[in-house]
Design a protein around this motif. Sequence first.
Motif, PDB file in Angstrom:
ATOM      1  N   THR A  76      -4.785 -13.857   1.671  1.00  0.00           N
ATOM      2  CA  THR A  76      -5.347 -13.576   2.994  1.00  0.00           C
ATOM      3  C   THR A  76      -6.506 -12.587   2.909  1.00  0.00           C
ATOM      4  OG1 THR A  76      -3.702 -11.855   3.307  1.00  0.00           O
ATOM      5  CG2 THR A  76      -3.182 -14.038   4.168  1.00  0.00           C
ATOM      6  N   ASP A  77      -6.996 -12.472   1.694  1.00  0.00           N
ATOM      7  CA  ASP A  77      -8.136 -11.557   1.554  1.00  0.00           C
ATOM      8  C   ASP A  77      -9.251 -11.953   2.531  1.00  0.00           C
ATOM      9  OD1 ASP A  77      -6.754 -10.360  -0.453  1.00  0.00           O
ATOM     10  OD2 ASP A  77      -7.880 -11.273  -2.096  1.00  0.00           O
ATOM     11  N   GLY A  78      -9.793 -10.998   3.108  1.00  0.00           N
ATOM     12  CA  GLY A  78     -10.826 -11.225   4.106  1.00  0.00           C
ATOM     13  C   GLY A  78     -10.338 -10.833   5.476  1.00  0.00           C
ATOM     14  N   CYS A  79      -8.989 -10.926   5.667  1.00  0.00           N
ATOM     15  CA  CYS A  79      -8.390 -10.462   6.921  1.00  0.00           C
ATOM     16  C   CYS A  79      -7.918  -9.026   6.718  1.00  0.00           C
ATOM     17  CB  CYS A  79      -7.240 -11.350   7.334  1.00  0.00           C
ATOM     18  SG  CYS A  79      -7.714 -13.047   7.731  1.00  0.00           S
ATOM     19  N   GLN A  80      -8.278  -8.176   7.643  1.00  0.00           N
ATOM     20  CA  GLN A  80      -7.892  -6.772   7.519  1.00  0.00           C
ATOM     21  C   GLN A  80      -6.380  -6.591   7.627  1.00  0.00           C
ATOM     22  OE1 GLN A  80     -10.106  -4.547  10.422  1.00  0.00           O
ATOM     23  NE2 GLN A  80     -12.071  -4.793   9.343  1.00  0.00           N
ATOM     24  N   THR A  81      -5.710  -7.456   8.399  1.00  0.00           N
ATOM     25  CA  THR A  81      -4.254  -7.345   8.580  1.00  0.00           C
ATOM     26  C   THR A  81      -3.548  -8.289   7.619  1.00  0.00           C
ATOM     27  OG1 THR A  81      -4.579  -6.875  10.924  1.00  0.00           O
ATOM     28  CG2 THR A  81      -2.355  -7.523  10.214  1.00  0.00           C
ATOM     29  N   PRO A  82      -2.665  -7.784   6.726  1.00  0.00           N
ATOM     30  CA  PRO A  82      -1.929  -8.651   5.806  1.00  0.00           C
ATOM     31  C   PRO A  82      -1.044  -9.628   6.585  1.00  0.00           C
ATOM     32  CG  PRO A  82      -1.792  -6.364   5.103  1.00  0.00           C
ATOM     33  CD  PRO A  82      -2.372  -6.356   6.486  1.00  0.00           C
ATOM     34  N   GLY A  83      -0.843 -10.821   6.011  1.00  0.00           N
ATOM     35  CA  GLY A  83      -0.003 -11.814   6.660  1.00  0.00           C
ATOM     36  C   GLY A  83      -0.721 -12.633   7.700  1.00  0.00           C
ATOM     37  N   ARG A  84      -2.069 -12.510   7.725  1.00  0.00           N
ATOM     38  CA  ARG A  84      -2.877 -13.262   8.686  1.00  0.00           C
ATOM     39  C   ARG A  84      -3.774 -14.271   7.964  1.00  0.00           C
ATOM     40  NH1 ARG A  84      -1.760 -12.453  14.243  1.00  0.00           N
ATOM     41  NH2 ARG A  84      -0.847 -10.378  14.442  1.00  0.00           N
ATOM     42  N   TYR A  85      -4.108 -15.326   8.677  1.00  0.00           N
ATOM     43  CA  TYR A  85      -5.037 -16.299   8.116  1.00  0.00           C
ATOM     44  C   TYR A  85      -5.825 -16.937   9.263  1.00  0.00           C
ATOM     45  CZ  TYR A  85      -2.147 -20.263   9.658  1.00  0.00           C
ATOM     46  OH  TYR A  85      -1.486 -21.186  10.421  1.00  0.00           O
ATOM     47  N   GLY A  86      -6.754 -17.802   8.884  1.00  0.00           N
ATOM     48  CA  GLY A  86      -7.601 -18.457   9.887  1.00  0.00           C
ATOM     49  C   GLY A  86      -9.000 -17.862   9.918  1.00  0.00           C
ATOM     50  N   GLN A  87      -9.905 -18.587  10.558  1.00  0.00           N
ATOM     51  CA  GLN A  87     -11.297 -18.162  10.619  1.00  0.00           C
ATOM     52  C   GLN A  87     -11.463 -16.815  11.307  1.00  0.00           C
ATOM     53  OE1 GLN A  87     -13.844 -21.085  12.402  1.00  0.00           O
ATOM     54  NE2 GLN A  87     -15.745 -19.986  11.938  1.00  0.00           N
ATOM     55  N   LYS A  88     -10.620 -16.567  12.301  1.00  0.00           N
ATOM     56  CA  LYS A  88     -10.686 -15.305  13.021  1.00  0.00           C
ATOM     57  C   LYS A  88      -9.536 -14.370  12.643  1.00  0.00           C
ATOM     58  CE  LYS A  88     -12.930 -17.396  17.052  1.00  0.00           C
ATOM     59  NZ  LYS A  88     -12.854 -17.604  18.520  1.00  0.00           N
ATOM     60  N   CYS A  89      -8.763 -14.770  11.627  1.00  0.00           N
ATOM     61  CA  CYS A  89      -7.600 -13.953  11.195  1.00  0.00           C
ATOM     62  C   CYS A  89      -6.646 -13.680  12.353  1.00  0.00           C
ATOM     63  CB  CYS A  89      -8.068 -12.638  10.577  1.00  0.00           C
ATOM     64  SG  CYS A  89      -9.044 -12.835   9.070  1.00  0.00           S
ATOM     65  N   ASP A  90      -6.490 -14.656  13.214  1.00  0.00           N
ATOM     66  CA  ASP A  90      -5.614 -14.480  14.369  1.00  0.00           C
ATOM     67  C   ASP A  90      -4.315 -15.269  14.233  1.00  0.00           C
ATOM     68  OD1 ASP A  90      -6.813 -16.926  14.470  1.00  0.00           O
ATOM     69  OD2 ASP A  90      -7.321 -16.843  16.603  1.00  0.00           O
ATOM     70  N   LEU A  91      -4.090 -15.870  13.081  1.00  0.00           N
ATOM     71  CA  LEU A  91      -2.869 -16.657  12.858  1.00  0.00           C
ATOM     72  C   LEU A  91      -1.969 -15.926  11.865  1.00  0.00           C
ATOM     73  CD1 LEU A  91      -4.497 -20.199  12.557  1.00  0.00           C
ATOM     74  CD2 LEU A  91      -3.474 -19.138  14.600  1.00  0.00           C
ATOM     75  N   THR A  92      -0.675 -16.071  12.059  1.00  0.00           N
ATOM     76  CA  THR A  92       0.309 -15.358  11.214  1.00  0.00           C
ATOM     77  C   THR A  92       0.879 -16.296  10.154  1.00  0.00           C
ATOM     78  OG1 THR A  92       0.920 -13.966  13.092  1.00  0.00           O
ATOM     79  CG2 THR A  92       2.442 -14.021  11.210  1.00  0.00           C
ATOM     80  N   CYS A  93       0.912 -15.809   8.924  1.00  0.00           N
ATOM     81  CA  CYS A  93       1.535 -16.583   7.847  1.00  0.00           C
ATOM     82  C   CYS A  93       3.028 -16.747   8.131  1.00  0.00           C
ATOM     83  CB  CYS A  93       1.349 -15.870   6.511  1.00  0.00           C
ATOM     84  SG  CYS A  93      -0.356 -15.739   5.948  1.00  0.00           S
ATOM     85  N   PRO A  94       3.637 -17.863   7.701  1.00  0.00           N
ATOM     86  CA  PRO A  94       5.082 -18.046   7.885  1.00  0.00           C
ATOM     87  C   PRO A  94       5.860 -16.886   7.269  1.00  0.00           C
ATOM     88  CG  PRO A  94       4.066 -20.098   7.203  1.00  0.00           C
ATOM     89  CD  PRO A  94       3.019 -19.041   7.062  1.00  0.00           C
ATOM     90  N   SER A  95       6.913 -16.459   7.965  1.00  0.00           N
ATOM     91  CA  SER A  95       7.710 -15.324   7.484  1.00  0.00           C
ATOM     92  C   SER A  95       8.469 -15.660   6.208  1.00  0.00           C
ATOM     93  CB  SER A  95       8.699 -14.888   8.567  1.00  0.00           C
ATOM     94  OG  SER A  95       9.579 -15.959   8.901  1.00  0.00           O
ATOM     95  N   THR A  96       8.599 -16.947   5.914  1.00  0.00           N
ATOM     96  CA  THR A  96       9.333 -17.343   4.708  1.00  0.00           C
ATOM     97  C   THR A  96       8.413 -17.464   3.492  1.00  0.00           C
ATOM     98  OG1 THR A  96       9.109 -19.624   5.496  1.00  0.00           O
ATOM     99  CG2 THR A  96      11.203 -18.518   5.909  1.00  0.00           C
ATOM    100  N   CYS A  97       7.123 -17.185   3.662  1.00  0.00           N
ATOM    101  CA  CYS A  97       6.212 -17.171   2.519  1.00  0.00           C
ATOM    102  C   CYS A  97       6.524 -15.980   1.625  1.00  0.00           C
ATOM    103  CB  CYS A  97       4.753 -17.055   2.985  1.00  0.00           C
ATOM    104  SG  CYS A  97       4.081 -18.554   3.722  1.00  0.00           S
ATOM    105  N   GLN A  98       6.437 -16.182   0.329  1.00  0.00           N
ATOM    106  CA  GLN A  98       6.675 -15.090  -0.599  1.00  0.00           C
ATOM    107  C   GLN A  98       5.606 -14.009  -0.413  1.00  0.00           C
ATOM    108  OE1 GLN A  98       6.469 -16.147  -4.811  1.00  0.00           O
ATOM    109  NE2 GLN A  98       8.414 -15.062  -5.118  1.00  0.00           N
ATOM    110  N   GLU A  99       6.079 -12.774  -0.202  1.00  0.00           N
ATOM    111  CA  GLU A  99       5.215 -11.624   0.078  1.00  0.00           C
ATOM    112  C   GLU A  99       4.354 -11.871   1.315  1.00  0.00           C
ATOM    113  OE1 GLU A  99       2.937 -10.707  -3.368  1.00  0.00           O
ATOM    114  OE2 GLU A  99       4.698 -10.361  -4.643  1.00  0.00           O
ATOM    115  N   GLN A 100       4.764 -12.840   2.103  1.00  0.00           N
ATOM    116  CA  GLN A 100       4.063 -13.209   3.341  1.00  0.00           C
ATOM    117  C   GLN A 100       2.571 -13.494   3.084  1.00  0.00           C
ATOM    118  OE1 GLN A 100       4.852 -10.457   6.539  1.00  0.00           O
ATOM    119  NE2 GLN A 100       4.650 -12.056   8.114  1.00  0.00           N
TER     120      GLN A 100
END
Length: 310
Positions: A76-100
């Motif tokens: 998720t590098d590029g998003c200031q908040t860990p566990g986020r993804y998407g063009q605007k970093c407004d989406l949350t990675c699944p909680s079951t992802c390893q290390e989110q």
Amino acid sequence: MCMPGNDTCNQTGPNGQCCEHYRWNKTTRECTLCPQGYTGETCDAKCPYPTYGVACQSVCACQRMLCNVVTGCPVTDGCQTPGRYGQKCDLTCPSTCQEQRCHIVDGSCSGCIAGWAGDFCNKTCKAGWFGSNCSENCSDNCIDQLCDNRHGNCTRGCLAGWMGRNCTRECPLGLFGANCKQWCSPHCAFNDTCDKTNGSCPRGCQYPFKGSNCDFRVMLQKADSVSSDNDIQYAYIGVIVVLATLNMSSCAVFIFRRRRCLDEEQKPSSVYITYPTQQTIMTDDTNVYLELHATTNDDSNHNRSSLSST
């Protein structure tokens, strides 16, 4: 042979010979390093999974489909908040992802936490499986081979002879049964330890115990002994009663015969009386009894006279 990092390798002739991950540059007539993520004599082959990067020296820790030969696993590098993804970093990675951690574009997981599988780690492990990406089997010693999908703990307990959360430890000496909760009998022959699954004694029981486990029939054995002693006592009593009855019968017969003999001795002698002979003469009118006493008397007198003269 040259090592990665050298610009030139052993050259023999116009074509030259370059090290792995290097290629021959005809223009400069020297070996040059392949671009990141590529290898081969002409640098047209991608790094084999799970390697990536310069000279394929880095290793991916994610699934094959997510491993990029140039950059490796997506983050998720590029998003200031860990566990986020998407063009605007407004989406949350699944909680079951390893290390989110998930792919910055589509949110797919680079790996799953224990108990989950799938590209987005949204599938639970099938029965009999557990662990990261559901890659491990439940223990064969679990009842019905069922365990929790995260740690592999047996959900229904252990088969007889095994213990522990994963049912991977055998019963220690002296214990047996499911989860090793039962004690072996102390009456096994030769002080053997019992079978870890059913508690049976391998070479039988010490006297006087019986049964496969040498314990559950102990009370029955004592009861049989008491019953046998009672039977013997009753037999003795029966014999005594029979002998006493025969003795009393013999005494009664003896007394009866003795009394009979005494009665015979005390009985008076018989007296025989001779009565004169009578003769009845029937007539037409009346019955006339002619006494024959005269004849009898005359004979008696005659006999007496003869005796006197003699």
